[in-house]
Motif scaffolding. Structure first.
Motif, mmCIF file in Angstrom:
data_model
loop_
_atom_site.group_PDB
_atom_site.id
_atom_site.type_symbol
_atom_site.label_atom_id
_atom_site.label_comp_id
_atom_site.label_asym_id
_atom_site.label_seq_id
_atom_site.Cartn_x
_atom_site.Cartn_y
_atom_site.Cartn_z
ATOM 1 N N GLU A 145 0.853 -1.191 0.000
ATOM 2 C CA GLU A 145 0.000 0.000 0.000
ATOM 3 C C GLU A 145 0.893 1.246 0.000
ATOM 4 N N ILE A 146 0.549 2.206 -0.842
ATOM 5 C CA ILE A 146 1.340 3.425 -0.955
ATOM 6 C C ILE A 146 0.712 4.539 -0.132
ATOM 7 N N ILE A 147 1.492 5.105 0.776
ATOM 8 C CA ILE A 147 1.039 6.256 1.558
ATOM 9 C C ILE A 147 1.779 7.493 1.071
ATOM 10 N N ASN A 148 1.044 8.544 0.810
ATOM 11 C CA ASN A 148 1.634 9.808 0.372
ATOM 12 C C ASN A 148 2.134 10.557 1.607
ATOM 13 N N ILE A 149 3.429 10.726 1.697
ATOM 14 C CA ILE A 149 4.011 11.372 2.879
ATOM 15 C C ILE A 149 3.558 12.825 3.002
ATOM 16 N N GLN A 150 3.100 13.403 1.896
ATOM 17 C CA GLN A 150 2.605 14.778 1.955
ATOM 18 C C GLN A 150 1.382 14.868 2.860
ATOM 19 N N GLU A 151 0.620 13.778 2.940
ATOM 20 C CA GLU A 151 -0.546 13.752 3.833
ATOM 21 C C GLU A 151 -0.110 13.952 5.284
ATOM 22 N N LEU A 152 1.010 13.332 5.659
ATOM 23 C CA LEU A 152 1.534 13.503 7.011
ATOM 24 C C LEU A 152 1.969 14.948 7.240
ATOM 25 N N ARG A 153 2.629 15.519 6.237
ATOM 26 C CA ARG A 153 3.096 16.905 6.359
ATOM 27 C C ARG A 153 1.925 17.876 6.516
ATOM 28 N N ASN A 154 0.896 17.658 5.742
ATOM 29 C CA ASN A 154 -0.267 18.551 5.802
ATOM 30 C C ASN A 154 -0.917 18.518 7.186
#
Length: 395
Positions: free
Chosen positions: A318-327
């Protein structure tokens, strides 16, 4: 002109040469210079003995005199300088019983593990290559200096180093060298596990990791790797990563009986790495249960984000977008408990009739959670009002 990384060390070599001794760049720095890879450590070999080096330079630290190695301090920089040597017998298959200092660079290069590491270079960029290491580099080949059996019987760590170099460089292992690796693989059991750990971490970080794993299975070397001898197929499921923490976390998640703590203990890793692995395991379970929210981002240290994304990808594809964590991080009202506007002393003042106890920590934890999840403002007056409706339990 040599790259900048060599230039300060070149001053040390020039000073040694002015005193009528030889000195060369040796080992991995020369190999990586030829390959055009980033160079991290610059090592110097010299015909001068440690005592002679101490006479030349005013600041010398004798870190390994028995092996001819000293640290030369020059212009606030430190340089490792080792006397040319030949090695005696290796009765423990790990280190030479005794070394003999020599004055000939070719004799020193003869004792090294692989031809690509048995190359020297002077300050003019001229190469000394008695074992055709450049040829093996050009042909992307890992080959021992001299008889492979002798090299691996001397030090079995060279078997793992061959795998590591294959993982880092994508080089193939020469047939006679590979055959000897298989023949002497049982000697890996004689190695100090700490030495194995250093090589394993570098191996797992190599961009050609799968090439090394193919050799591990071809030669059945996994039988000699702690933990992985019990779950060898997990080696094939790992992708390159720069730390063993997510590797050990992955093993725990994919195994029914092995924990990250078991891995750390088997490889004698630091408590810091153990903590990092456990944080990743906890983060994975929290993610599977609640997804990614403010509390999740708050609890997971930012330096672990990349490893968490790696772990989820390895475990669940599964791919998690690290930008989601940053936001989410940008929207957090606090980034640590230290930013709370109150502490235990405040709570004691508000509840003077209560004795100290675990209620203080429990209440602070709950306040922290309420603030992070935007259910409560980080203001004393608001928090005090909230407590009136959420009285702490008596201890």
């Amino acid at each position: 002109m040599l790259p900048f990384v060599f230039q300060k060390a070149a001053e040390v070599i020039s000073i040694i040469e002015k005193h009528q001794y030889e000195a060369y760049f040796v080992g991995g720095c020369v190999r990586d210079y030829i390959i055009d890879r980033p160079i991290h450590d610059v090592d110097i070999a010299t015909s001068a003995t440690p005592a002679e080096i101490q006479e030349i330079f005013p600041k010398v630290i004798p870190v390994g005199l028995e092996h001819g190695t000293v640290i030369v301090k020059h212009h606030q920089e430190s340089f490792e300088v080792t006397t040319y040597r030949t090695d005696g017998t290796y009765t423990d298959h790990r280190r030479p019983d005794k070394v003999h200092f020599v004055r000939n660079i070719k004799e020193d290069l003869k004792r090294r593990d692989f031809t690509m590491n048995a190359i020297a270079m002077n300050v003019k960029g001229e190469i000394v290559d008695p074992f055709e290491g450049r040829k093996d580099i050009s042909q992307k080949r890992i080959q021992t200096v001299g008889e492979a059996a002798d090299r691996f019987e001397e030090d079995a760590l060279r078997i793992i180093r061959a795998l590591r170099f294959s993982s880092q460089l994508g080089f193939s292992i020469e047939e006679a060298t590979k055959e000897a690796m298989g023949k002497y693989k049982a000697l890996i059991n004689k190695l100090a596990v700490e030495r194995l750990t250093v090589e394993l971490e570098k191996l797992c970080a190599g961009i050609f990791y799968t090439k090394a794993v193919d050799y591990i299975f071809e030669l059945e070397l996994y039988h000699y790797l702690p933990i992985f001898k019990d779950v060898p197929l997990l080696l094939k499921q790992i992708e390159p990563v720069s730390s063993l923490a997510p590797v050990f976390a992955f093993v725990e998640l994919k195994s029914s009986s092995i924990t990250a703590a078991d891995c750390v203990k088997a490889y004698k890793c630091s408590n810091q790495l153990k903590q990092q692995a456990n944080i990743l395991v906890d983060a994975y379970h929290r993610y599977k249960q609640c997804g990614i929210d403010a509390w999740f981002v708050y609890l997971l240290p930012e330096e672990q984000w990349d490893f968490f994304v790696y772990l989820v990808k390895q475990t669940d594809k599964e791919i998690i977008n690290i930008q989601e964590l940053r936001n989410i991080q940008k929207r957090l009202s606090i980034s640590s408990k230290k930013e709370l506007c109150l502490n235990g002393h405040d709570l004691m003042q508000w509840f003077p009739e209560r004795t100290k106890g675990k209620w203080i920590k429990e209440l602070l934890d709950e306040i922290e959670y309420q603030i992070v999840t935007s259910k409560l403002a980080n203001e004393k007056s608001k928090i005090k009002d909230w407590i009136q409706w959420n009285q702490p339990d008596q201890d």
